[in-house]
Design an enzyme around this catalytic site. Sequence first.
Site, PDB file in Angstrom:
ATOM      1  N   SER A 172       0.806  -1.213   0.000  1.00 27.16           N
ATOM      2  CA  SER A 172       0.000   0.000   0.000  1.00 27.16           C
ATOM      3  C   SER A 172       0.844   1.270   0.000  1.00 27.16           C
ATOM      4  O   SER A 172       1.640   1.465  -0.917  1.00 27.16           O
ATOM      5  CB  SER A 172      -0.916  -0.054   1.230  1.00 27.16           C
ATOM      6  OG  SER A 172      -1.958   0.833   1.108  1.00 27.16           O
TER       7      SER A 172
ATOM      8  N   ASP B  84      -8.972  -5.523  -5.007  1.00 27.12           N
ATOM      9  CA  ASP B  84      -8.756  -4.363  -4.133  1.00 27.12           C
ATOM     10  C   ASP B  84      -9.142  -3.100  -4.898  1.00 27.12           C
ATOM     11  O   ASP B  84      -8.784  -2.966  -6.076  1.00 27.12           O
ATOM     12  CB  ASP B  84      -7.272  -4.305  -3.744  1.00 27.12           C
ATOM     13  CG  ASP B  84      -6.921  -3.059  -2.933  1.00 27.12           C
ATOM     14  OD1 ASP B  84      -7.801  -2.551  -2.209  1.00 27.12           O
ATOM     15  OD2 ASP B  84      -5.754  -2.616  -3.024  1.00 27.12           O
TER      16      ASP B  84
ATOM     17  N   HIS C  24      -6.689  -6.159  -0.812  1.00 30.61           N
ATOM     18  CA  HIS C  24      -5.529  -5.333  -0.496  1.00 30.61           C
ATOM     19  C   HIS C  24      -4.489  -6.094   0.319  1.00 30.61           C
ATOM     20  O   HIS C  24      -3.292  -5.917   0.128  1.00 30.61           O
ATOM     21  CB  HIS C  24      -6.044  -4.137   0.302  1.00 30.61           C
ATOM     22  CG  HIS C  24      -5.108  -2.990   0.417  1.00 30.61           C
ATOM     23  ND1 HIS C  24      -4.790  -2.181  -0.642  1.00 30.61           N
ATOM     24  CD2 HIS C  24      -4.443  -2.485   1.491  1.00 30.61           C
ATOM     25  CE1 HIS C  24      -3.970  -1.219  -0.232  1.00 30.61           C
ATOM     26  NE2 HIS C  24      -3.734  -1.388   1.053  1.00 30.61           N
TER      27      HIS C  24
END
Length: 560
Positions: A177, A417, A479
């Site tokens: 991320s 995601d 994610h």
Amino acid sequence: MARQTWSIVCLAALLAVVAGAGEDDLVKKVPGLIFESHFKVYSGYLNASGDPGSDRLMHYMLTESKGDPANDPLLVWFNGGPGCSSFSGAFEELGPFYINKDGETLFENVYSWNARANVLYLESPIGVGFSYSQSNPNYYQADDNQTLYQNYYAIQDFFNRVQPRFANQTFYLSGESYAGLYLPMLSALITNDTDFPATLGGFAIGNGFMDVKGLTNSLVLWSNYHGRFSLNDWATLKSGDCCTKSNPTDDFDSCDWTGNLDSKNGIDYFGKDSKCGKILNPIVNSSVYNVDPYNFYEDCYNGSFITYFGKPRRADYVARSTEPNTAKLFNRDSTDPFLGYPCWQEDYVAVYFNDPAVQDAYNINPVWRENNLTFADCNMNTYNNYHLTYNNMAPFFDTIIQNAPNFRILVYNGDVDTVCNFLGDAKFIDGVAKTHDFTPAPSRDVWFFRNAVAGFNQRYTSNDTTFLIDVLTIKGAGHMVPLDRPGPALQMITNFVHSAKPDYTDPSLINPVAQPAPLLNTPTPGPATTVVPETTTKGAMSTLSVSILTLLGVLGYNFL
Ligand SMILES: *[C@@H]1O[C@H](CO)[C@@H](O)[C@H](O)[C@H]1NC(C)=O
Ligand SMILES: *[C@@H]1O[C@H](CO)[C@@H](O)[C@H](O)[C@H]1NC(C)=O
Ligand SMILES: *[C@@H]1O[C@H](CO)[C@@H](O)[C@H](O)[C@H]1NC(C)=O
Ligand SMILES: *[C@@H]1O[C@H](CO)[C@@H](O)[C@H](O)[C@H]1NC(C)=O
Ligand SMILES: *[C@@H]1O[C@H](CO)[C@@H](O)[C@H](O)[C@H]1NC(C)=O
Ligand SMILES: *[C@@H]1O[C@H](CO)[C@@H](O)[C@H](O)[C@H]1NC(C)=O
Ligand SMILES: *[C@@H]1O[C@H](CO)[C@@H](O)[C@H](O)[C@H]1NC(C)=O
Ligand SMILES: *[C@@H]1O[C@H](CO)[C@@H](O)[C@H](O)[C@H]1NC(C)=O
């Protein structure tokens, strides 16, 4: 001082030099460990500053390899946020220990990434988790450059002082991320430094935040083709002045939609109060429909089969199974054994790490506690005060490609995601590869885990060097890839760190059908206070979403 004592002191000092100061950081007894586990865990502090007199201490945890710790590579892991602790990755995704619903005991992640690697978790930047500044314990200001230098000094301290046995070897960075910004920046800085105490061999970024505009624009496409717009709204988006094209003949895949959006911090977006902005708002502002932005198809479950041990601390726990080994309750014949995210998991990491006895066992400095600091998965003060400096990582990739001919990069994405979607990352890397005349493999190859399709891989290679970039998808993962697809994720990362030309389908370095270790002794489960239905409660809003929702009111979601 007696002569004998003196020589013992000297010997101890000598050993400290050879073995590294980090031997003192050994976690002698991992609190709540109730299953057989045969690798060392270290936890302590790294000096995260190059400034004389600075007292910034970055907390780390090292889980040694379950395979061959002396020869397996070192892999560093960062969560993103910004402001999220790498302990969220360690205890909810890729680490060996997951926390039971009692907040006290641990159950095993059989696909932990330390199967064939020594994994170093850094809580970054200062202010996150147990990392702090001694003179200013409430320090939580950060920006990309500060984070960069803190990471750089902390890792050097790890090699030079704490665990010199890993110095002069090849190591790898990994993260998720917002760490999509940390890793290219850090890699550019390290490969710029010919005196760095170890060789950086590459990095792996999961659902990375590397190109803010590109991710936002591709999310519009992703969303339309995942059923999020009505046919009418999509027609409106295409017909009106919603789309800005640099070339009138470009197709809609090249649209810049960001003119319809606004942001207060450059990280989170919301739709402007306009015709186009209103259509786009729900896809960038997930609080509108309560869709979990981290995994479009899977909500957390309020599990019916969650076990606990000992006295429950929380009134809201649910316990049903009498199976004392939680690790045995998951369906490892599936690539999706955890059935999504257990709603309670994030909360219980904080319950565990706010226990003073647990903090003592992990060598947390008493000063940290005396300042009334609280451990949280994500430090919202850090997040709210964070200053994003760079919104496109291309210049840092350029530096790395110039500096390091033998480097390899893995950009992996769970393909459901929406926070950092696969398409945006794939397009970003394709641009980098084109700039540097890399040759794309003629086809995007399928890869397998236990004979099932695990995703696809697009490889880029350089004609002149062994520099390699893989852009990999993990089918069905959101994610948090190691949480959603633990087996495929372990096979992927193990092949990445062990091979110059990774074959992600190769199962030989891991055990793809790993089984939970036996419990050390079987504790008696306490009485179940709440009996819940046999089926798992799907569709419940996740605690993740709940904490996100709280935040969304003002900002948006964070990039864990
Ligand atoms: C960290 O390293 C710097 C530079 O070597 C040094 O001046 C400082 O005192 C160190 N801080 C701690 C807490 O050891
Ligand atoms: C980044 O941080 C380093 C170390 O603190 C500092 O020397 C440098 O001036 C900073 N660079 C920028 C652009 O702020
Ligand atoms: C690493 O290599 C340098 C240069 O050869 C040497 O001075 C240093 O002692 C080595 N460090 C370790 C821990 O082996
Ligand atoms: C690395 O060096 C290059 C060339 O000197 C410079 O442009 C770049 O800013 C440096 N990158 C970092 C992160 O220090
Ligand atoms: C996101 O949407 C919700 C619900 O429509 C709204 O209350 C909130 O203000 C929006 N957030 C932003 C940052 O615009
Ligand atoms: C999970 O179940 C507990 C106990 O029934 C309840 O209090 C809690 O609100 C549920 N959480 C979610 C996210 O549904
Ligand atoms: C921490 O909290 C205690 C109890 O509320 C208080 O006495 C103490 O002064 C606080 N310490 C700091 C550093 O704020
Ligand atoms: C690299 O090699 C391939 C295959 O031989 C060739 O098609 C391509 O043009 C080469 N690329 C560059 C930049 O030289």
